[in-house]
Design an enzyme around this catalytic site. Structure first.
Site, PDB file in Angstrom:
ATOM      1  N   GLY A   1       0.819  -1.217   0.000  1.00  0.00           N
ATOM      2  CA  GLY A   1       0.000   0.000   0.000  1.00  0.00           C
ATOM      3  C   GLY A   1       0.847   1.259   0.000  1.00  0.00           C
TER       4      GLY A   1
ATOM      5  N   TYR B   1      11.236  -2.488   6.489  1.00  0.00           N
ATOM      6  CA  TYR B   1      11.450  -3.901   6.813  1.00  0.00           C
ATOM      7  C   TYR B   1      11.489  -4.002   8.339  1.00  0.00           C
ATOM      8  CZ  TYR B   1      12.559  -4.942   1.924  1.00  0.00           C
ATOM      9  OH  TYR B   1      12.501  -5.110   0.558  1.00  0.00           O
TER      10      TYR B   1
HETATM   11  C1  LIG Z   1       5.744  -8.935  -0.011  1.00  0.00           C
HETATM   12  C2  LIG Z   1       6.323  -7.599   0.334  1.00  0.00           C
HETATM   13  C3  LIG Z   1       7.098  -6.931  -0.599  1.00  0.00           C
HETATM   14  C4  LIG Z   1       7.669  -5.700  -0.321  1.00  0.00           C
HETATM   15  N1  LIG Z   1       8.420  -5.071  -1.263  1.00  0.00           N
HETATM   16  C5  LIG Z   1       8.979  -3.875  -0.991  1.00  0.00           C
HETATM   17  C6  LIG Z   1       9.773  -3.180  -1.955  1.00  0.00           C
HETATM   18  O1  LIG Z   1       9.972  -3.645  -3.072  1.00  0.00           O
HETATM   19  N2  LIG Z   1      10.315  -1.987  -1.607  1.00  0.00           N
HETATM   20  C7  LIG Z   1      10.125  -1.442  -0.378  1.00  0.00           C
HETATM   21  O2  LIG Z   1      10.635  -0.361  -0.119  1.00  0.00           O
HETATM   22  N3  LIG Z   1       9.373  -2.069   0.552  1.00  0.00           N
HETATM   23  C8  LIG Z   1       8.801  -3.263   0.274  1.00  0.00           C
HETATM   24  N4  LIG Z   1       8.044  -3.885   1.223  1.00  0.00           N
HETATM   25  C9  LIG Z   1       7.872  -3.249   2.528  1.00  0.00           C
HETATM   26  C10 LIG Z   1       6.733  -2.238   2.497  1.00  0.00           C
HETATM   27  O3  LIG Z   1       7.160  -1.059   1.844  1.00  0.00           O
HETATM   28  C11 LIG Z   1       6.326  -1.883   3.938  1.00  0.00           C
HETATM   29  O4  LIG Z   1       5.879  -3.025   4.604  1.00  0.00           O
HETATM   30  C12 LIG Z   1       5.244  -0.779   3.950  1.00  0.00           C
HETATM   31  O5  LIG Z   1       5.221  -0.159   5.202  1.00  0.00           O
HETATM   32  C13 LIG Z   1       3.898  -1.360   3.622  1.00  0.00           C
HETATM   33  O6  LIG Z   1       2.937  -0.362   3.484  1.00  0.00           O
HETATM   34  P1  LIG Z   1       1.413  -0.795   3.611  1.00  0.00           P
HETATM   35  O7  LIG Z   1       0.578   0.405   3.469  1.00  0.00           O
HETATM   36  O8  LIG Z   1       1.146  -1.961   2.730  1.00  0.00           O
HETATM   37  O9  LIG Z   1       1.444  -1.368   5.077  1.00  0.00           O
HETATM   38  P2  LIG Z   1       0.565  -1.201   6.420  1.00  0.00           P
HETATM   39  O10 LIG Z   1       0.792  -2.483   7.135  1.00  0.00           O
HETATM   40  O11 LIG Z   1      -0.825  -0.797   6.147  1.00  0.00           O
HETATM   41  O12 LIG Z   1       1.298  -0.011   7.170  1.00  0.00           O
HETATM   42  C14 LIG Z   1       2.660  -0.017   7.513  1.00  0.00           C
HETATM   43  C15 LIG Z   1       2.898   0.972   8.662  1.00  0.00           C
HETATM   44  O13 LIG Z   1       2.510   2.283   8.256  1.00  0.00           O
HETATM   45  C16 LIG Z   1       1.389   2.740   9.037  1.00  0.00           C
HETATM   46  N5  LIG Z   1       0.431   3.316   8.099  1.00  0.00           N
HETATM   47  C17 LIG Z   1      -0.328   2.652   7.208  1.00  0.00           C
HETATM   48  N6  LIG Z   1      -1.066   3.509   6.508  1.00  0.00           N
HETATM   49  C18 LIG Z   1      -0.767   4.733   6.954  1.00  0.00           C
HETATM   50  C19 LIG Z   1      -1.225   6.027   6.598  1.00  0.00           C
HETATM   51  N7  LIG Z   1      -2.146   6.208   5.649  1.00  0.00           N
HETATM   52  N8  LIG Z   1      -0.722   7.091   7.256  1.00  0.00           N
HETATM   53  C20 LIG Z   1       0.209   6.908   8.231  1.00  0.00           C
HETATM   54  N9  LIG Z   1       0.666   5.699   8.609  1.00  0.00           N
HETATM   55  C21 LIG Z   1       0.189   4.625   7.966  1.00  0.00           C
HETATM   56  C22 LIG Z   1       0.852   1.514   9.727  1.00  0.00           C
HETATM   57  O14 LIG Z   1       0.209   1.835  10.933  1.00  0.00           O
HETATM   58  C23 LIG Z   1       2.083   0.673   9.914  1.00  0.00           C
HETATM   59  O15 LIG Z   1       2.801   1.097  11.040  1.00  0.00           O
HETATM   60  C24 LIG Z   1       7.455  -5.119   0.959  1.00  0.00           C
HETATM   61  C25 LIG Z   1       6.674  -5.775   1.891  1.00  0.00           C
HETATM   62  C26 LIG Z   1       6.112  -7.011   1.601  1.00  0.00           C
HETATM   63  C27 LIG Z   1       5.287  -7.719   2.635  1.00  0.00           C
END
Ligand SMILES: Cc1cc2nc3c(=O)[nH]c(=O)nc-3n(C[C@H](O)[C@H](O)[C@H](O)COP(=O)(O)OP(=O)(O)OC[C@H]3O[C@@H](n4cnc5c(N)ncnc54)[C@H](O)[C@@H]3O)c2cc1C
Ligand SMILES: *[C@@H]1O[C@H](CO)[C@@H](O)[C@H](O)[C@H]1NC(C)=O
Ligand SMILES: *[C@@H]1O[C@H](CO)[C@@H](O)[C@H](O)[C@H]1NC(C)=O
Ligand SMILES: *[C@@H]1O[C@H](CO)[C@@H](O)[C@H](O)[C@H]1NC(C)=O
Ligand SMILES: *[C@@H]1O[C@H](CO)[C@@H](O)[C@H](O)[C@H]1NC(C)=O
Ligand SMILES: *[C@@H]1O[C@H](CO)[C@@H](O)[C@H](O)[C@H]1NC(C)=O
Ligand SMILES: *[C@@H]1O[C@H](CO)[C@@H](O)[C@H](O)[C@H]1NC(C)=O
Length: 535
Positions: free
Chosen positions: A180, A476
């Site tokens: 996301g 990470y």
């Molecule tokens: C399979 C996989 C592949 C990945 N590949 C990459 C990659 O290629 N490059 C890279 O840099 N990273 C990568 N990541 C890591 C990823 O960038 C982080 O896990 C990121 O924080 C995920 O964002 P999210 O919105 O999906 O997560 P969420 O779990 O929704 O949020 C992550 C954190 O941010 C907070 N948060 C969420 N939404 C908001 C918001 N709107 N405002 C403020 N805080 C918020 C949450 O409370 C939580 O602490 C990968 C992770 C996975 C699991």
């Protein structure tokens, strides 16, 4: 004849009322719903947006985007309820109501947090989840080279919506399309074109955020300190990102991708040694990451190490082959290893989708890699790991049957941006990001074994990676590095992971936090702590 005087009857009924309300107080989700209704300018039937364990769909909503099955185990704390806002204006009132009812709030965008901080609270109960999945609008403006993207959108949706408008525009962010933008960009966000264009956070030019008082602020209203903090300081500390304004970048209409595998017998150690020296300095159009796994060799079922070079080149195959011949002949890349394809198809390729997949998969929420239980740890490498050290790494790697090590080259634009330009400090001098992942599918059964393996592998890496501090990447997230406790976080406690994730930028993050959220409304296991500061 009245046996009981009226006054006594009245008292009795008051007593009954009181005792009813004290044995079954109005449940928090109900109070929250009422509070939303009372504070909303255009109230909707909010009960349809609130999911409690009594609702049949509670589990599917909770699990929907939660990517790490380890944090969905029955033993993990579950939220009192989940609120899924349907429009921007619902987010500030949710903050006001959570504040008023003193219910701890977690914020979720794409649910990919490595340690589940967006949907599990290990340190404070009860808690609720504000799930932004329904806020995923994307407005691409090719004429101005920009896009406004809501926090609940996935990277795949962003890539798809841009490619719908233009085959030569793109955005530099993560490789996994189900991530996301809400969490990703607040933590930096590297990808496959960061060597040319930098991080996702480096391309943010405006944002809309809800602060701890429930006010919506844009860049001008929030000021440059807060705008700096949200571009790499990690999610869940400063406010709720509603949307980002992004600068787009240019890509060629035809790019080249390849995957080449090399085992130990096929000279893997020499090639990997050379990769470390070449990739951080090579032409910025080229990105080659390496996945190292333990595989069964076809002969006698002996386990061996297999290295997989997965690449994208921003150009045609002929130029790529010339470049590889000159700089990295050891890999032995040939034309038939390569595939020329469109930009958006190369996105699918790097994500691991089969080559018959159509780009629409990016807006259908389908995963390229199914969800698993996992634990990961990461390092930054600043000096080439010597050839003779590699064999000792393989010994530890082979102790797990589903071990994965991923190396991602930095350099290029990543090195030209100063360490303090954003909170993300892993810039010049960083050769590559090194990540260790254990995955499993039998829940708690083999969990300890795999978790212990990752920790052991991290120890094995100690001599070869950054030190003082041993740097890590906030996206990470790794709770082994320490956690805030209960509903408190302290500077001292958080300084371990704080300096690892942010180096000296941690201090500035703490100061920004202290100014914008002194009461620590936005908090989780590794949120930035406020300190008391003089006004
Ligand atoms: C399979 C996989 C592949 C990945 N590949 C990459 C990659 O290629 N490059 C890279 O840099 N990273 C990568 N990541 C890591 C990823 O960038 C982080 O896990 C990121 O924080 C995920 O964002 P999210 O919105 O999906 O997560 P969420 O779990 O929704 O949020 C992550 C954190 O941010 C907070 N948060 C969420 N939404 C908001 C918001 N709107 N405002 C403020 N805080 C918020 C949450 O409370 C939580 O602490 C990968 C992770 C996975 C699991
Ligand atoms: C959950 O259940 C309550 C009580 O039955 C109901 O009012 C509410 O609409 C349900 N929520 C959803 C999202 O269906
Ligand atoms: C390379 O190895 C990976 C993982 O072992 C495997 O999935 C893939 O099919 C292989 N690719 C090629 C081109 O041999
Ligand atoms: C290798 O083969 C053994 C025996 O068939 C099996 O138990 C093991 O899981 C395999 N390992 C990998 C990495 O495929
Ligand atoms: C997809 O991959 C298969 C097997 O690797 C190959 O035969 C086929 O030509 C590829 N198709 C396209 C469209 O690239
Ligand atoms: C990066 O660091 C090296 C070594 O300290 C230095 O020579 C180089 O000029 C730096 N590059 C940039 C772009 O700052
Ligand atoms: C913090 O936790 C303690 C103990 O669980 C509780 O009494 C207190 O009210 C909490 N404070 C806040 C601000 O939630």
């Amino acid at each position: 004849m009245r046996l009981i005087p009226r006054s006594l009857l009245f008292l009795t009924s008051v007593f009954v009322l009181l005792s009813v309300s004290s044995t079954s107080p109005i449940p928090i989700p109900k109070l929250f719903t009422q509070c939303l209704e009372a504070n909303s300018q255009n109230p909707i039937p909010f009960s349809t947006t609130i999911f409690t364990p009594q609702n049949a769909s509670f589990t599917s909503v909770l699990e929907s985007t939660a990517y790490n099955l380890r944090y969905l185990l029955p033993s993990m704390p579950k939220p009192e309820f989940i609120f899924t806002p349907l429009e921007e204006s619902h987010v500030p009132i949710a903050v006001v109501c959570a504040n008023k009812l003193k219910i701890h709030m977690r914020v979720r965008s794409g649910g990919h947090d490595y340690e589940g901080t967006s949907y599990v609270s290990l340190i404070e109960q009860p808690f609720m989840i504000l799930d932004l999945a329904k806020l995923h609008a994307i407005k691409v403006d090719i004429a101005h080279n920009t896009a406004w993207v809501q926090a609940g959108a996935t990277l795949g949706e962003v890539y798809y919506r841009i490619s719908e408008k233009s085959p030569i525009h793109a955005f530099p962010a993560g490789i996994c399309p189900s991530v996301g933008v809400g969490g990703h960009i607040t933590g930096g966000g590297y990808g496959s074109i960061h060597r040319k264009y930098g991080l996702a956070a480096d391309k943010v030019i405006d944002a809309r955020i809800v602060d701890a008082n429930g006010k919506i602020l844009d860049r001008e209203a929030m000021g440059e300190d807060l705008f700096w903090a949200i571009r790499g300081g990690g999610g869940g500390s400063f406010g709720i990102i509603l949307s980002w304004k992004l600068n787009l970048v240019q890509v060629p209409p035809i790019v080249t991708v390849f995957t080449v595998n090399r085992t130990l017998k096929q000279n893997a150690n020499n090639i990997l040694h050379k990769w470390q020296q070449v990739l951080p300095n090579i032409d910025e159009d080229l990105f080659i990451m390496v996945h190292t796994t333990v595989t069964n060799s076809s002969t006698r079922g002996k386990t061996t190490i297999s290295t997989s070079y997965i690449a994208r080149f921003l150009g045609r195959v002929d130029r790529l082959l010339q470049l590889m011949e000159k700089k990295f002949p050891e890999l032995g890349l040939t034309k038939k290893d390569c595939l020329e394809t469109s930009w958006i198809k190369s996105v699918l390729y790097l994500a691991g989708f089969p080559n018959t997949t159509s780009p629409e998969v990016l807006i259908q929420g389908k995963l390229a890699i199914p969800k698993l239980y996992f634990k990961a740890k990461a390092d930054y490498v600043k000096q080439v790991i010597p050839k003779n050290a590699l064999n000792s790494l393989w010994k530890t790697l082979m102790q797990d049957d589903a071990a994965l090590m991923i190396w991602v080259p930095y350099g290029g634009m990543m090195s030209r941006i100063s360490e303090s330009a954003t909170p993300f400090p892993h810039r010049n001098g960083t050769l590559f990001l090194s990540q260790y992942v254990a995955t499993w599918s039998d829940g708690e059964k083999s969990m300890d074994k795999h978790m212990n393996w990752v920790r052991r592998f991290y120890d094995t890496m100690t001599p070869y990676v950054s030190s003082f501090p041993r740097e890590g990447y906030v996206n990470y997230r790794d709770l082994d590095l320490g956690m805030n406790q209960f509903n408190k976080s302290s500077f001292l406690r958080s300084s371990t992971w704080g300096f690892k994730y942010f180096k000296d930028n941690f201090i500035r993050l703490v100061l920004v936090k202290s100014k914008v959220d002194p009461s620590n409304f936005f908090r989780h296991e590794q949120s930035i702590p406020p300190v008391p500061i003089a006004k």
